[in-house]
Scaffold this motif. Structure first.
Motif, mmCIF file in Angstrom:
data_model
loop_
_atom_site.group_PDB
_atom_site.id
_atom_site.type_symbol
_atom_site.label_atom_id
_atom_site.label_comp_id
_atom_site.label_asym_id
_atom_site.label_seq_id
_atom_site.Cartn_x
_atom_site.Cartn_y
_atom_site.Cartn_z
ATOM 1 N N THR A 42 34.840 42.461 40.539
ATOM 2 C CA THR A 42 36.157 42.202 41.133
ATOM 3 C C THR A 42 37.050 41.454 40.154
ATOM 4 O O THR A 42 38.238 41.748 40.041
ATOM 5 N N ARG A 43 36.458 40.534 39.419
ATOM 6 C CA ARG A 43 37.248 39.660 38.555
ATOM 7 C C ARG A 43 37.361 40.188 37.122
ATOM 8 O O ARG A 43 37.932 39.511 36.267
ATOM 9 N N GLY A 44 36.856 41.394 36.879
ATOM 10 C CA GLY A 44 36.985 41.983 35.550
ATOM 11 C C GLY A 44 35.676 42.573 35.086
ATOM 12 O O GLY A 44 34.596 42.071 35.434
ATOM 13 N N VAL A 45 35.754 43.636 34.280
ATOM 14 C CA VAL A 45 34.536 44.313 33.837
ATOM 15 C C VAL A 45 33.885 43.623 32.647
ATOM 16 O O VAL A 45 32.716 43.880 32.349
ATOM 17 N N TYR A 46 34.610 42.731 31.974
ATOM 18 C CA TYR A 46 34.055 42.010 30.831
ATOM 19 C C TYR A 46 34.206 40.512 31.050
ATOM 20 O O TYR A 46 35.224 40.046 31.585
ATOM 21 N N ALA A 47 33.212 39.760 30.596
ATOM 22 C CA ALA A 47 33.222 38.315 30.828
ATOM 23 C C ALA A 47 34.389 37.632 30.123
ATOM 24 O O ALA A 47 35.004 36.702 30.663
ATOM 25 N N ALA A 370 44.380 34.281 27.848
ATOM 26 C CA ALA A 370 43.412 33.259 27.444
ATOM 27 C C ALA A 370 42.203 33.202 28.368
ATOM 28 O O ALA A 370 41.104 32.837 27.934
ATOM 29 N N SER A 371 42.393 33.528 29.650
ATOM 30 C CA SER A 371 41.300 33.437 30.621
ATOM 31 C C SER A 371 41.243 34.713 31.446
ATOM 32 O O SER A 371 42.278 35.272 31.814
ATOM 33 N N ALA A 372 40.028 35.142 31.773
ATOM 34 C CA ALA A 372 39.861 36.331 32.604
ATOM 35 C C ALA A 372 40.266 36.030 34.042
ATOM 36 O O ALA A 372 39.968 34.959 34.570
ATOM 37 N N ASP A 373 40.955 36.984 34.664
ATOM 38 C CA ASP A 373 41.349 36.875 36.071
ATOM 39 C C ASP A 373 41.991 35.520 36.368
ATOM 40 O O ASP A 373 41.518 34.766 37.219
ATOM 41 N N PRO A 374 43.087 35.191 35.692
ATOM 42 C CA PRO A 374 43.647 33.836 35.801
ATOM 43 C C PRO A 374 44.187 33.475 37.179
ATOM 44 O O PRO A 374 44.357 32.285 37.471
ATOM 45 N N LEU A 375 44.466 34.447 38.042
ATOM 46 C CA LEU A 375 44.975 34.130 39.379
ATOM 47 C C LEU A 375 43.871 34.026 40.422
ATOM 48 O O LEU A 375 44.143 33.852 41.607
ATOM 49 N N ALA A 376 42.610 34.167 39.991
ATOM 50 C CA ALA A 376 41.500 34.034 40.936
ATOM 51 C C ALA A 376 41.572 32.685 41.652
ATOM 52 O O ALA A 376 41.885 31.662 41.052
ATOM 53 N N GLY A 377 41.276 32.714 42.948
ATOM 54 C CA GLY A 377 41.315 31.490 43.738
ATOM 55 C C GLY A 377 42.637 31.258 44.435
ATOM 56 O O GLY A 377 42.728 30.403 45.324
ATOM 57 N N SER A 378 43.668 32.013 44.062
ATOM 58 C CA SER A 378 44.933 31.934 44.781
ATOM 59 C C SER A 378 44.707 32.342 46.231
ATOM 60 O O SER A 378 44.143 33.399 46.513
ATOM 61 N N TYR A 379 45.114 31.505 47.162
ATOM 62 C CA TYR A 379 44.903 31.815 48.578
ATOM 63 C C TYR A 379 45.499 33.177 48.933
ATOM 64 O O TYR A 379 44.878 33.994 49.608
ATOM 65 N N LEU A 380 46.729 33.406 48.478
ATOM 66 C CA LEU A 380 47.405 34.670 48.775
ATOM 67 C C LEU A 380 46.666 35.840 48.139
ATOM 68 O O LEU A 380 46.372 36.844 48.801
ATOM 69 N N LEU A 381 46.368 35.745 46.837
ATOM 70 C CA LEU A 381 45.787 36.881 46.130
ATOM 71 C C LEU A 381 44.395 37.231 46.666
ATOM 72 O O LEU A 381 44.065 38.400 46.834
ATOM 73 N N GLU A 382 43.602 36.246 46.936
ATOM 74 C CA GLU A 382 42.258 36.522 47.438
ATOM 75 C C GLU A 382 42.310 37.181 48.816
ATOM 76 O O GLU A 382 41.549 38.104 49.119
ATOM 77 N N ARG A 383 43.224 36.713 49.676
ATOM 78 C CA ARG A 383 43.348 37.327 51.003
ATOM 79 C C ARG A 383 43.869 38.753 50.885
ATOM 80 O O ARG A 383 43.368 39.665 51.544
ATOM 81 N N LEU A 384 44.855 38.982 50.017
ATOM 82 C CA LEU A 384 45.368 40.337 49.820
ATOM 83 C C LEU A 384 44.283 41.269 49.292
ATOM 84 O O LEU A 384 44.170 42.417 49.727
#
Length: 530
Positions: A42-47, A370-384
């Motif tokens: 979900t958060r990306g195919v590469y670390a 600089a970081s993978a999936d930088p919006l992870a943890g956003s309340y809105l994005l995770e719910r969407l």
């Protein structure tokens, strides 16, 4: 408090119809997803995602003749583009030659005209095919164009096992959303599975299909529908390959996807995250894939042509930038950014270069890589993400109940779903509910003066003359034997790509090759046209 302040906040919905709350809290978070690079991706195919390398910057280009397009490709590569993306004209997309009666007025108009190996040699002249990855947006005759690419590489001395690239080769979405099909679904699916088998042996690094939601979205589907219908098409291709005797982990790692990115910023990012999770789950749980590469949904993104406006076209620079940023934040592996002038014509060299610079600014100046999936943890994005996934699974369940994507397409159900969404979207624009800057709000009294790319009649004439030269100079007897062998393979069980390659090597034209297949397999006519 004024009377206006006391009014309830109007309900807002995403383009897919998901109700949007005025704010979100930790109570809205679904279970936490594993880190990037871990199933279900979900958060990306590469670390490390873009810290390892940036996405491939692949500007879609092609117009007029092979020589004209070659010049554009070389200039884009000099400007820093990292992969080619070839646009073919409508004549080529339909498997005809430029001198066919049906081709008049269409040669080179929406892409480059390719009639034979001679054209492909010119198109790719001076381009090192062992170092450049190439995507080709071609569907019904995709096998033929891929073989022409392979033959050109052989002439350059590049082994086939070093070629990297993608053919779109997605015929199901053509029946549902676009219309550049040739054969009925049965033989079309055979041609695709023959391509899977051929590439497993001959071109192991080549992506044999780019399962395309882009054109489904451009026809009017919502992001949720785009996701569901694209994955349903993917299921149909996997089922067909398995029925043809292929093993899931032998071909699934070379499947790729192609998505649109429209203006609903957070919903588009959520769509990409949900897509990776859903495909990984399908591959492991429905098909028993064991190779992690079979479960990784890798995708190309193009910014939305349907969001571009012919009014105030310079506003399109902003739209494309927002869409490109969403694609990057969503973890795309490859990206095309539209030229601001594409609502008017094919992009000029200036517009294409500016679109490439848009990607480069995002990659090198913004810090979002600089970081993978930088919006992870956003309340809105995770719910969407969770809601898009749930809605897409529901649609896939409906398609499964019909018997699969082919049945959903042939019954007209999928096309009706897309048309209904397109109608609702247009109604929202015309009512002013959905604002399009410069079109239904903040309009200007004068039109902007924009230079456009033009394809001249002399280009069509030059292409017709080139086809005539090829026919005059080749070994006609060899071509006749080759076409007979191709027809025999099409009538039997043999893989048609081997005799097709020989015919193209001997300079049979694309129209001649696919004309023989039409003779055997017929042409598709939608039920409404019969």
């Amino acid at each position: 408090m004024s009377a206006d302040d006391a009014k309830p906040i109007a309900e807002r919905r995403s383009e897919s119809g998901i109700p949007l709350q005025p704010s979100y809290t930790s109570a809205d978070l679904p279970p936490e997803e594993p880190p990037p690079g871990d199933f279900p991706y979900t958060r990306g195919v590469y670390a490390d995602m873009y810290r390892g390398r940036h996405w491939t910057m692949r500007q879609y280009a092609g117009f007029a003749t092979a020589a004209e397009s070659n010049q554009r490709y070389r200039k884009l590569l000099e400007a820093g583009q990292t992969g080619l993306s070839v646009a073919f004209d409508l004549v080529t997309q339909m498997g005809y030659d430029s001198d066919d009666a049906v081709a008049e007025g269409e040669v080179g108009k929406v892409g480059v005209a390719i009639d034979s190996l001679a054209d492909m040699e010119v198109l790719l002249g001076g381009i090192p095919l062992d170092r450049v990855s190439t995507s080709m947006t071609i569907n019904a005759p995709a096998a033929g164009l891929m073989l022409l690419y392979q033959l050109t590489a052989e002439k350059q001395g590049v082994p086939s096992d070093r070629l990297t690239g993608t053919i779109q080769n997605d015929i199901l979405k053509e029946y549902a959303a676009r219309g550049t099909y040739i054969f009925p679904p049965g033989p079309s699916m055979r041609l695709i599975t023959d391509t899977f088998a051929y590439c497993a042996e001959e071109m192991p690094r080549w992506n044999t299909i780019s399962i395309s939601g882009y054109h489904i979205s451009e026809a009017g589907a919502t992001p949720m529908q785009e996701l569901a219908f694209t994955l349903a098409d993917g299921i149909a291709y996997v089922d067909a390959a398995i029925a043809a005797g292929l093993k899931i982990d032998d071909f699934a790692p070379r499947l790729s996807f192609f998505f649109n990115c429209k203006m609903d910023f957070f919903e588009e990012i959520a769509k990409f995250r949900a897509a990776r999770k859903m495909w990984a789950t399908l591959m492991r749980d429905r098909y028993g894939a064991r190779d992690p590469r079979s479960m990784m949904l890798r995708f190309h993104t193009q910014t939305a042509g349907s969001s571009l406006t012919s009014l105030q076209p310079h506003n399109n620079v902003v739209r494309t930038t927002v869409e490109a940023l969403a694609a990057v934040l969503g973890g795309t592996q490859s990206l095309h950014t539209n030229g601001f002038d594409e609502a008017l014509a094919l992009p000029t060299e200036f517009a294409a270069t500016l679109a490439l610079r848009t990607q480069q600014v995002i990659a090198y100046e913004t810090g979002v890589t600089a970081s993978a999936d930088p919006l992870a943890g956003s309340y809105l994005l995770e719910r969407l993400t969770a809601e898009i996934e749930a809605g897409a699974w529901k649609l896939i369940g409906e398609i499964d109940e019909m018997g699969g994507a082919v049945e959903a397409i042939e019954s007209g159900w999928m096309k009706r779903q897309i048309a209904d969404s397109a109608y609702r979207f247009q109604q929202a624009i015309e009512s002013g509910e959905r604002v399009v800057v410069g079109v239904n709000k903040f309009t200007a009294g004068t039109e902007e003066d924009v230079e456009i790319q033009r394809v001249l009649p002399l280009h069509e004439q030059a292409q017709r003359e080139a086809v005539a030269r090829v026919r005059a100079e080749r070994d006609a007897a060899a071509v006749a034997r080759d076409l007979d062998a191709l027809e025999a393979a099409a009538r039997g069980p043999d893989n048609v790509l081997h005799p097709m390659k020989q015919a193209l090597r001997d300079y049979a034209t694309l129209g001649e090759v696919f004309g023989r297949l039409r003779r055997v397999w017929g042409v598709y006519r939608p039920a409404a046209e019969i």
